[in-house]
Motif scaffolding. Structure first.
Motif, PDB file in Angstrom:
ATOM      1  N   TYR A  34      -1.184  -5.565   5.003  1.00 36.71           N
ATOM      2  CA  TYR A  34      -0.424  -4.840   3.759  1.00 36.71           C
ATOM      3  C   TYR A  34       0.373  -4.079   4.106  1.00 36.71           C
ATOM      4  CZ  TYR A  34      -2.856  -1.036   6.268  1.00 36.71           C
ATOM      5  OH  TYR A  34      -3.566   0.152   7.052  1.00 36.71           O
ATOM      6  N   ASP A  35       1.651  -4.113   3.254  1.00 40.85           N
ATOM      7  CA  ASP A  35       2.947  -3.319   4.375  1.00 40.85           C
ATOM      8  C   ASP A  35       2.539  -1.903   3.477  1.00 40.85           C
ATOM      9  OD1 ASP A  35       4.289  -5.768   5.377  1.00 40.85           O
ATOM     10  OD2 ASP A  35       4.767  -6.105   2.961  1.00 40.85           O
ATOM     11  N   PHE A  75       1.006  -1.540  -0.054  1.00 48.59           N
ATOM     12  CA  PHE A  75      -0.307   0.195  -0.034  1.00 48.59           C
ATOM     13  C   PHE A  75       0.964   1.343  -0.410  1.00 48.59           C
ATOM     14  CE2 PHE A  75      -2.025   3.642   2.173  1.00 48.59           C
ATOM     15  CZ  PHE A  75      -3.610   3.232   2.091  1.00 48.59           C
ATOM     16  N   ILE A  76       0.562   2.096  -1.071  1.00 52.30           N
ATOM     17  CA  ILE A  76       2.044   3.114  -1.410  1.00 52.30           C
ATOM     18  C   ILE A  76       0.815   4.150  -0.978  1.00 52.30           C
ATOM     19  CG2 ILE A  76       3.101   4.515  -2.230  1.00 52.30           C
ATOM     20  CD1 ILE A  76       3.629   1.861  -4.286  1.00 52.30           C
ATOM     21  N   TRP A  80     -10.062   1.374   4.659  1.00 50.24           N
ATOM     22  CA  TRP A  80     -11.149   0.258   4.199  1.00 50.24           C
ATOM     23  C   TRP A  80     -10.216  -0.371   4.735  1.00 50.24           C
ATOM     24  CZ3 TRP A  80     -10.956  -2.703   0.358  1.00 50.24           C
ATOM     25  CH2 TRP A  80     -11.816  -3.584   0.049  1.00 50.24           C
ATOM     26  N   LEU A  81      -9.645  -0.512   3.880  1.00 49.61           N
ATOM     27  CA  LEU A  81      -8.266  -1.960   4.112  1.00 49.61           C
ATOM     28  C   LEU A  81      -8.221  -2.369   5.462  1.00 49.61           C
ATOM     29  CD1 LEU A  81      -5.266  -0.497   2.358  1.00 49.61           C
ATOM     30  CD2 LEU A  81      -6.451  -2.251   1.367  1.00 49.61           C
ATOM     31  N   ASP A  82      -8.247  -2.221   6.644  1.00 48.39           N
ATOM     32  CA  ASP A  82      -8.102  -2.204   7.999  1.00 48.39           C
ATOM     33  C   ASP A  82     -10.301  -2.559   7.880  1.00 48.39           C
ATOM     34  OD1 ASP A  82      -5.335  -1.476   8.218  1.00 48.39           O
ATOM     35  OD2 ASP A  82      -6.366   0.694   9.247  1.00 48.39           O
ATOM     36  N   LEU A  87      -1.886   0.743  -4.612  1.00 48.29           N
ATOM     37  CA  LEU A  87      -2.482  -1.163  -3.740  1.00 48.29           C
ATOM     38  C   LEU A  87      -1.673  -2.300  -5.016  1.00 48.29           C
ATOM     39  CD1 LEU A  87      -2.782  -2.157  -0.858  1.00 48.29           C
ATOM     40  CD2 LEU A  87      -5.069  -3.049  -2.555  1.00 48.29           C
ATOM     41  N   VAL A  88      -0.516  -2.872  -4.333  1.00 51.42           N
ATOM     42  CA  VAL A  88      -0.003  -3.357  -5.444  1.00 51.42           C
ATOM     43  C   VAL A  88       0.360  -4.585  -5.369  1.00 51.42           C
ATOM     44  CG1 VAL A  88       2.175  -3.990  -6.784  1.00 51.42           C
ATOM     45  CG2 VAL A  88       1.704  -1.921  -6.346  1.00 51.42           C
ATOM     46  N   ASP A  89       0.007  -5.975  -5.899  1.00 51.48           N
ATOM     47  CA  ASP A  89      -0.103  -7.186  -5.004  1.00 51.48           C
ATOM     48  C   ASP A  89      -0.241  -8.575  -6.255  1.00 51.48           C
ATOM     49  OD1 ASP A  89      -0.462  -9.275  -2.620  1.00 51.48           O
ATOM     50  OD2 ASP A  89      -2.414  -9.564  -2.951  1.00 51.48           O
ATOM     51  N   GLY A  90       0.547  -9.090  -6.710  1.00 50.95           N
ATOM     52  CA  GLY A  90       0.466  -9.641  -7.658  1.00 50.95           C
ATOM     53  C   GLY A  90       0.290  -8.526  -9.082  1.00 50.95           C
TER      54      GLY A  90
END
Length: 116
Positions: free
Chosen positions: A26-27, A3-4, A18-20, A96-99
């Motif tokens: 996330y990092d 998470f940038i 929202w993520l929480d 947000l980056v994941d694969g």
């Protein structure tokens, strides 16, 4: 998941909340202290399928000061990525980056669809 964000950005705060709330781990990465490199941005653009210009923070002061609205159409993709890598405030956030998933900006429905 990476998470940038720019911590003072209200949209970033909403996205983080929202993520929480959805239990997504996330990092966290500060976009100014640890600006994405041109290679990272290039890879994320390829993965996302978005146009390179979508990675620019078009509502930012720096974008306006540099008159990028007029300059971007004349720039190559490599020039865009090199410019984005010079200053995190030029980059649209949050990222947000994941694969195989790269989300640029926070649109709740888009995030729900990608992370459900």
């Amino acid at each position: 998941m990476l998470f940038i964000e720019y911590p003072k950005c209200s949209t970033c705060k909403k996205a983080k909340k929202w993520l929480d709330e959805h239990g997504v781990s996330y990092d966290d990465r500060h976009i100014v202290d640890d600006n994405p490199s041109a290679d990272e941005l290039r890879e994320w653009q390829r993965t996302s399928g978005l146009a390179p210009r979508r990675f620019f923070n078009t509502s930012g002061m720096l974008y306006r000061e540099m008159q990028l609205k007029d300059r971007l159409p004349e720039m190559t993709e490599d020039e865009m990525f090199e410019l984005l890598a010079t200053n995190g405030m030029l980059v649209k956030r949050p990222l947000l980056v994941d694969g195989d998933t790269v989300l640029v900006g926070f649109r709740e429905k888009e995030w729900e669809a990608a992370l459900a």
